[in-house]
Scaffold this motif. Structure first.
Motif, PDB file in Angstrom:
ATOM      1  N   SER A  50       0.811  -1.222   0.000  1.00  0.00           N
ATOM      2  CA  SER A  50       0.000   0.000   0.000  1.00  0.00           C
ATOM      3  C   SER A  50       0.840   1.266   0.000  1.00  0.00           C
ATOM      4  CB  SER A  50      -0.942   0.008   1.212  1.00  0.00           C
ATOM      5  OG  SER A  50      -1.812  -1.101   1.169  1.00  0.00           O
ATOM      6  N   SER A  51       2.144   1.146   0.235  1.00  0.00           N
ATOM      7  CA  SER A  51       2.998   2.328   0.317  1.00  0.00           C
ATOM      8  C   SER A  51       4.213   2.238  -0.610  1.00  0.00           C
ATOM      9  CB  SER A  51       3.459   2.537   1.759  1.00  0.00           C
ATOM     10  OG  SER A  51       4.259   1.441   2.193  1.00  0.00           O
ATOM     11  N   PHE A  52       4.125   1.377  -1.648  1.00  0.00           N
ATOM     12  CA  PHE A  52       5.156   1.288  -2.683  1.00  0.00           C
ATOM     13  C   PHE A  52       6.481   0.727  -2.176  1.00  0.00           C
ATOM     14  CE2 PHE A  52       2.118   4.314  -4.319  1.00  0.00           C
ATOM     15  CZ  PHE A  52       2.089   4.100  -5.697  1.00  0.00           C
ATOM     16  N   GLU A  53       6.502   0.030  -1.045  1.00  0.00           N
ATOM     17  CA  GLU A  53       7.751  -0.542  -0.541  1.00  0.00           C
ATOM     18  C   GLU A  53       8.103  -1.863  -1.228  1.00  0.00           C
ATOM     19  OE1 GLU A  53       8.249   0.985   4.053  1.00  0.00           O
ATOM     20  OE2 GLU A  53       7.255  -0.938   3.702  1.00  0.00           O
ATOM     21  N   LEU A  54       7.095  -2.587  -1.720  1.00  0.00           N
ATOM     22  CA  LEU A  54       7.295  -3.945  -2.221  1.00  0.00           C
ATOM     23  C   LEU A  54       6.964  -4.043  -3.705  1.00  0.00           C
ATOM     24  CD1 LEU A  54       5.638  -5.944   0.700  1.00  0.00           C
ATOM     25  CD2 LEU A  54       8.063  -5.371   0.414  1.00  0.00           C
ATOM     26  N   SER A  55       7.579  -5.024  -4.360  1.00  0.00           N
ATOM     27  CA  SER A  55       7.234  -5.351  -5.742  1.00  0.00           C
ATOM     28  C   SER A  55       6.595  -6.736  -5.771  1.00  0.00           C
ATOM     29  CB  SER A  55       8.478  -5.332  -6.630  1.00  0.00           C
ATOM     30  OG  SER A  55       9.393  -6.344  -6.250  1.00  0.00           O
ATOM     31  N   ARG A 111       0.389  11.187   9.320  1.00  0.00           N
ATOM     32  CA  ARG A 111       0.863  12.138  10.317  1.00  0.00           C
ATOM     33  C   ARG A 111       1.653  13.282   9.678  1.00  0.00           C
ATOM     34  NH1 ARG A 111       3.379   8.770  12.660  1.00  0.00           N
ATOM     35  NH2 ARG A 111       5.576   9.381  12.644  1.00  0.00           N
ATOM     36  N   PHE A 112       2.343  12.996   8.585  1.00  0.00           N
ATOM     37  CA  PHE A 112       3.136  14.014   7.908  1.00  0.00           C
ATOM     38  C   PHE A 112       2.395  14.637   6.722  1.00  0.00           C
ATOM     39  CE2 PHE A 112       6.374  11.753  10.280  1.00  0.00           C
ATOM     40  CZ  PHE A 112       7.284  12.735  10.638  1.00  0.00           C
ATOM     41  N   ASN A 113       1.099  14.337   6.613  1.00  0.00           N
ATOM     42  CA  ASN A 113       0.253  14.948   5.573  1.00  0.00           C
ATOM     43  C   ASN A 113       0.822  14.739   4.169  1.00  0.00           C
ATOM     44  OD1 ASN A 113      -1.627  16.082   7.469  1.00  0.00           O
ATOM     45  ND2 ASN A 113      -0.100  17.657   7.934  1.00  0.00           N
ATOM     46  N   ARG A 114       1.200  13.505   3.892  1.00  0.00           N
ATOM     47  CA  ARG A 114       1.696  13.187   2.567  1.00  0.00           C
ATOM     48  C   ARG A 114       0.552  13.035   1.575  1.00  0.00           C
ATOM     49  NH1 ARG A 114       5.952  15.232   1.893  1.00  0.00           N
ATOM     50  NH2 ARG A 114       6.063  14.026  -0.042  1.00  0.00           N
ATOM     51  N   SER A 115       0.877  12.951   0.314  1.00  0.00           N
ATOM     52  CA  SER A 115      -0.114  12.928  -0.761  1.00  0.00           C
ATOM     53  C   SER A 115      -1.057  11.733  -0.660  1.00  0.00           C
ATOM     54  CB  SER A 115       0.602  12.882  -2.113  1.00  0.00           C
ATOM     55  OG  SER A 115      -0.313  12.665  -3.162  1.00  0.00           O
ATOM     56  N   ASN A 116      -2.333  11.972  -0.963  1.00  0.00           N
ATOM     57  CA  ASN A 116      -3.316  10.889  -1.048  1.00  0.00           C
ATOM     58  C   ASN A 116      -3.480  10.394  -2.479  1.00  0.00           C
ATOM     59  OD1 ASN A 116      -4.086  10.400   1.601  1.00  0.00           O
ATOM     60  ND2 ASN A 116      -5.616  12.026   1.606  1.00  0.00           N
ATOM     61  N   ASP A 117      -2.635  10.872  -3.375  1.00  0.00           N
ATOM     62  CA  ASP A 117      -2.683  10.412  -4.765  1.00  0.00           C
ATOM     63  C   ASP A 117      -2.208   8.962  -4.815  1.00  0.00           C
ATOM     64  OD1 ASP A 117      -2.288   9.823  -7.432  1.00  0.00           O
ATOM     65  OD2 ASP A 117      -1.473  11.794  -7.931  1.00  0.00           O
ATOM     66  N   PRO A 118      -3.080   8.024  -5.192  1.00  0.00           N
ATOM     67  CA  PRO A 118      -2.689   6.609  -5.161  1.00  0.00           C
ATOM     68  C   PRO A 118      -1.603   6.246  -6.164  1.00  0.00           C
ATOM     69  CG  PRO A 118      -4.833   6.887  -6.203  1.00  0.00           C
ATOM     70  CD  PRO A 118      -4.465   8.214  -5.625  1.00  0.00           C
ATOM     71  N   ASN A 119      -1.269   7.160  -7.063  1.00  0.00           N
ATOM     72  CA  ASN A 119      -0.211   6.895  -8.036  1.00  0.00           C
ATOM     73  C   ASN A 119       1.142   7.417  -7.577  1.00  0.00           C
ATOM     74  OD1 ASN A 119      -1.982   5.754 -10.063  1.00  0.00           O
ATOM     75  ND2 ASN A 119      -2.755   7.834 -10.362  1.00  0.00           N
ATOM     76  N   ASN A 158      -4.078  -7.520  -5.328  1.00  0.00           N
ATOM     77  CA  ASN A 158      -5.075  -6.467  -5.140  1.00  0.00           C
ATOM     78  C   ASN A 158      -4.561  -5.342  -4.236  1.00  0.00           C
ATOM     79  OD1 ASN A 158      -7.058  -7.486  -6.833  1.00  0.00           O
ATOM     80  ND2 ASN A 158      -7.922  -8.806  -5.243  1.00  0.00           N
ATOM     81  N   LEU A 159      -3.751  -5.686  -3.240  1.00  0.00           N
ATOM     82  CA  LEU A 159      -3.122  -4.635  -2.430  1.00  0.00           C
ATOM     83  C   LEU A 159      -2.168  -3.809  -3.277  1.00  0.00           C
ATOM     84  CD1 LEU A 159      -2.441  -6.624   0.845  1.00  0.00           C
ATOM     85  CD2 LEU A 159      -3.815  -4.549   0.706  1.00  0.00           C
ATOM     86  N   TRP A 160      -1.444  -4.460  -4.159  1.00  0.00           N
ATOM     87  CA  TRP A 160      -0.516  -3.773  -5.050  1.00  0.00           C
ATOM     88  C   TRP A 160      -1.272  -2.832  -5.996  1.00  0.00           C
ATOM     89  CZ3 TRP A 160       0.191  -4.429 -10.469  1.00  0.00           C
ATOM     90  CH2 TRP A 160       1.355  -3.830 -10.989  1.00  0.00           C
ATOM     91  N   ARG A 161      -2.453  -3.263  -6.449  1.00  0.00           N
ATOM     92  CA  ARG A 161      -3.280  -2.407  -7.314  1.00  0.00           C
ATOM     93  C   ARG A 161      -3.901  -1.265  -6.514  1.00  0.00           C
ATOM     94  NH1 ARG A 161      -7.426  -6.464  -9.725  1.00  0.00           N
ATOM     95  NH2 ARG A 161      -8.031  -4.753 -11.101  1.00  0.00           N
ATOM     96  N   GLY A 162      -4.282  -1.534  -5.272  1.00  0.00           N
ATOM     97  CA  GLY A 162      -4.789  -0.511  -4.375  1.00  0.00           C
ATOM     98  C   GLY A 162      -6.200  -0.058  -4.699  1.00  0.00           C
ATOM     99  N   GLY A 163      -6.606   1.046  -4.055  1.00  0.00           N
ATOM    100  CA  GLY A 163      -7.923   1.639  -4.292  1.00  0.00           C
ATOM    101  C   GLY A 163      -9.058   0.674  -4.033  1.00  0.00           C
ATOM    102  N   ILE A 164     -10.035   0.662  -4.941  1.00  0.00           N
ATOM    103  CA  ILE A 164     -11.235  -0.171  -4.771  1.00  0.00           C
ATOM    104  C   ILE A 164     -10.944  -1.649  -4.950  1.00  0.00           C
ATOM    105  CG2 ILE A 164     -12.770   1.704  -5.465  1.00  0.00           C
ATOM    106  CD1 ILE A 164     -13.012   0.326  -8.193  1.00  0.00           C
ATOM    107  N   ASN A 165      -9.751  -1.991  -5.424  1.00  0.00           N
ATOM    108  CA  ASN A 165      -9.389  -3.401  -5.565  1.00  0.00           C
ATOM    109  C   ASN A 165      -9.171  -4.066  -4.208  1.00  0.00           C
ATOM    110  OD1 ASN A 165      -9.028  -3.545  -8.608  1.00  0.00           O
ATOM    111  ND2 ASN A 165      -7.634  -1.859  -8.086  1.00  0.00           N
ATOM    112  N   VAL A 166      -8.995  -3.256  -3.177  1.00  0.00           N
ATOM    113  CA  VAL A 166      -8.821  -3.773  -1.825  1.00  0.00           C
ATOM    114  C   VAL A 166     -10.180  -3.758  -1.149  1.00  0.00           C
ATOM    115  CG1 VAL A 166      -7.632  -3.471   0.380  1.00  0.00           C
ATOM    116  CG2 VAL A 166      -6.490  -2.815  -1.752  1.00  0.00           C
ATOM    117  N   ASP A 167     -10.724  -4.947  -0.894  1.00  0.00           N
ATOM    118  CA  ASP A 167     -12.041  -5.024  -0.261  1.00  0.00           C
ATOM    119  C   ASP A 167     -11.995  -5.961   0.931  1.00  0.00           C
ATOM    120  OD1 ASP A 167     -12.121  -7.645  -1.241  1.00  0.00           O
ATOM    121  OD2 ASP A 167     -13.459  -7.152  -2.908  1.00  0.00           O
TER     122      ASP A 167
END
Length: 435
Positions: free
Chosen positions: A72-77, A400-408, A88-97
Motif C-alpha cells: 500500500s505504500s510502494f515498498e514492495l514489488s 501524520r506528515f500529511n503526505r499525498s493521497n494520490d494513489p499513483n 489487489n493490495l498492489w493495485r490498491g484503491g477499490i481493488n482492496v475489499d
C-alpha cells in the motif's frame, strides 16, 4: 521461535484454530483452560503461544502487517499476480475489499493475540511468585500492545472488546489502550522485578523493559502525545536489541513466504519506493542492509535485512526508531527545540553500521537544509521511510506528515476496509472508508 515443552507436554496458546467471525478462540482439543491459566507453567505456555501467533507463518500479524503496509505504500514489488490478495493490495484503491485475506489475517491474528494476552495478564496476577507474574505481564503486554497498534494503524475503528456482536471504538482509543497496557506492565515490573526463573523459560530475544518503553514511545507518537513519546524514547537503552527469533520449526515468515520461494514479493529497489526527492543516495548504507543486488537473475533487488534468512531475528523496534521519535517530538515542539531535533536527526544520518546494534548505518553527511519546522519534519519523514523500511509504519507516517493521497504517488490506500469475516457476523461493523 522454538516451541517450549513443559513437564512432558506441549503447551500452546488457549486455541490455535481461529474462528474469526464470532471471535470464539476456545479449542476443545487444547490443554484445558483452567489448567493452562492456573499455574506459572501453563501461563508461560500460553504466553509463548501468543508470540507464535503474532510472528510465525503466513497467517501471522507480522507477515500481514509487512505485506499490507508494503504494497500500500510502494515498498514492495509483486512477483506473481496469481497471489490474488497481494496483487489487489498492489493495485490498491477499490481493488482492496473486505475479502482480502491479508487484511483478514491481520485482523484475526491481532484479535487472537489480544484475547490470549488478556488471559495471561489477568491470570498472572493470581500467582504467588510476583516476580514471575511481572515477567508474564510484561511479556504478554508487548504483544497485546502491538496487536492493538496494528489494528489502530490500519482501520479507522477497532473492536472495543473480544466477543460476539461487539461495539467499536476509535483508533485513537485503540492507541490509548495500548499505552495503558504498557503503563500497567511497567508498573508491575517496577513493583516486582522480573524473576530470573521466568527469563530462563522465555524464548530468547525479547528484552522486556526496554521494549515496553519503546512501544510506549511509538504509540504515544502516533497519538500525538509528543512529550510522552519523547520521555519514553529517552528511557530506552539504545545499545540493547529486542527481537522475535526463529528457527527451522518456526521460520521467519518474510523469508519463508517471500524469499525462500521468490514467488510472492520482493523489495521494490534502491529507491525504497519513495518519490525522487526523498530517495536515499546510493552511498547510503541502509540500502545494503535492507536489500541486495543480484546482477544476473531477476528480480535484481532482493530482501535482506530482517528477512535475509530462515532464522534471521525480526526486530520489535530498532534503535533508530527511538532517535527519530525524539527528533520528531522535538521538531513538533518548534522554537529552540528545532536545533535539538536536528542534533537527533544527525545521529541517524551519520550513524555507522558498527555503531548500531543491528548494523543499520547510513554514513551520510549531516543535515544541511533549512532549520524550519516544515523542512526538518520533512527530513525526519524521509529518514523514517529509509531507517524503518518494511517495519509496517509507513502508512501511519504518511497520515501524520500529511503526505499525498494520490494513489499513483505515495499511498494506494489511506485506511483499509473491514474484513467480510467481521462484517458478515457483526452488525456493528462500521462503514468502510472511501479510500
Amino acid at each position: 521461535m522454538k516451541r517450549i515443552i513443559y513437564k512432558g507436554f506441549l503447551l500452546t496458546s488457549l486455541a490455535f484454530s481461529l474462528v474469526a467471525c464470532s471471535k470464539n478462540f476456545d479449542n476443545p482439543g487444547a490443554t484445558p483452560v483452567e489448567d493452562a491459566l492456573s499455574s506459572s507453567t501453563g501461563l508461560t505456555g500460553v504466553a509463548v503461544g501468543v508470540q507464535k501467533q503474532y510472528s510465525v507463518g503466513r497467517q501471522s500479524a507480522l507477515y500481514n502487517l509487512v505485506t499490507a503496509n508494503g504494497f500500500s505504500s510502494f515498498e514492495l514489488s509483486l512477483r506473481n499476480e496469481g497471489n490474488v490478495d497481494e496483487f489487489n493490495l498492489w493495485r490498491g484503491g477499490i481493488n482492496v475489499d473486505g475479502n482480502n485475506n491479508i487484511l483478514g489475517n491481520l485482523w484475526t491474528s491481532s484479535l487472537k493475540v489480544i484475547f490470549d494476552a488478556n488471559n495471561v495478564i489477568n491470570n498472572a496476577a493470581n500467582l504467588g511468585d510476583k516476580g514471575y507474574a511481572a515477567g508474564l505481564i510484561g511479556y504478554a503486554s508487548i504483544f497485546k500492545a502491538m496487536a492493538l497498534g496494528n489494528l489502530s494503524m490500519y482501520w479507522e475503528q477497532i473492536p472495543a472488546s473480544i466477543g460476539t456482536n461487539v461495539s467499536f471504538k476509535s483508533r485513537a482509543e485503540g492507541f490509548a489502550e495500548a499505552i495503558a497496557t504498557l503503563d500497567a506492565a511497567l508498573a508491575a515490573i517496577a513493583a516486582d522485578p522480573i524473576s530470573a526463573q521466568f527469563l530462563t523459560n522465555l524464548p530468547a530475544g525479547i528484552e522486556i523493559p526496554n521494549t515496553l518503553q519503546a512501544l510506549k514511545a511509538r504509540y504515544s507518537l502516533f497519538s500525538g502525545n509528543y512529550a510522552g513519546a519523547l520521555a519514553a524514547a529517552n528511557a530506552v537503552d539504545l545499545t540493547k536489541k529486542s527481537t522475535m527469533n526463529f528457527d527451522a520449526v518456526s521460520p521467519n515468515p518474510i523469508f519463508n513466504v517471500s524469499t525462500a520461494t521468490n514467488n510472492v514479493f520482493q523489495v521494490i529497489d534502491s529507491t525504497f519506493g519513495l518519490p525522487e526527492a526523498f530517495r536515499p543516495d546510493m552511498s547510503d548504507g541502509r540500502i545494503g542492509f535492507y536489500m541486495s543486488l543480484n546482477t544476473t537473475i531477476a528480480p535484481r533487488w532482493r530482501i535482506k535485512g530482517f528477512g535475509a534468512e530462515l532464522a534471521t531475528p525480526w526486530a520489535i523496534y530498532v534503535p533508530g526508531e527511538m532517535t527519530l521519535i525524539k527528533a520528531e517530538a522535538l521538531a513538533r515542539a518548534g522554537g529552540a527545540s528545532l536545533n535539538d531535533a536536528v542534533t537527533e536527526l544527525n545521529k541517524i544520518l551519520t550513524k555507522t553500521s558498527a555503531a548500531d546494534p543491528f548494523g543499520i548505518g547510513a554514513n551520510q553527511p549531516v543535515y544541511g537544509g533549512a532549520v524550519t519546522q516544515e523542512a526538518v519534519l520533512t527530513e525526519i519523514y524521509r529518514q523514517r521511510c529509509i531507517e524503518l523500511y518494511m517495519q509496517g509504519f509507513k502508512m501511519e507516517d504518511m497520515r501524520r506528515f500529511n503526505r499525498s493521497n494520490d494513489p499513483n504517488v505515495e499511498k494506494k490506500r489511506n485506511f483499509f476496509p473491514y474484513p467480510f469475516r467481521e462484517r458478515d457476523n457483526n452488525p456493528n461493523t462500521p462503514t468502510d472508508p472511501s479510500f
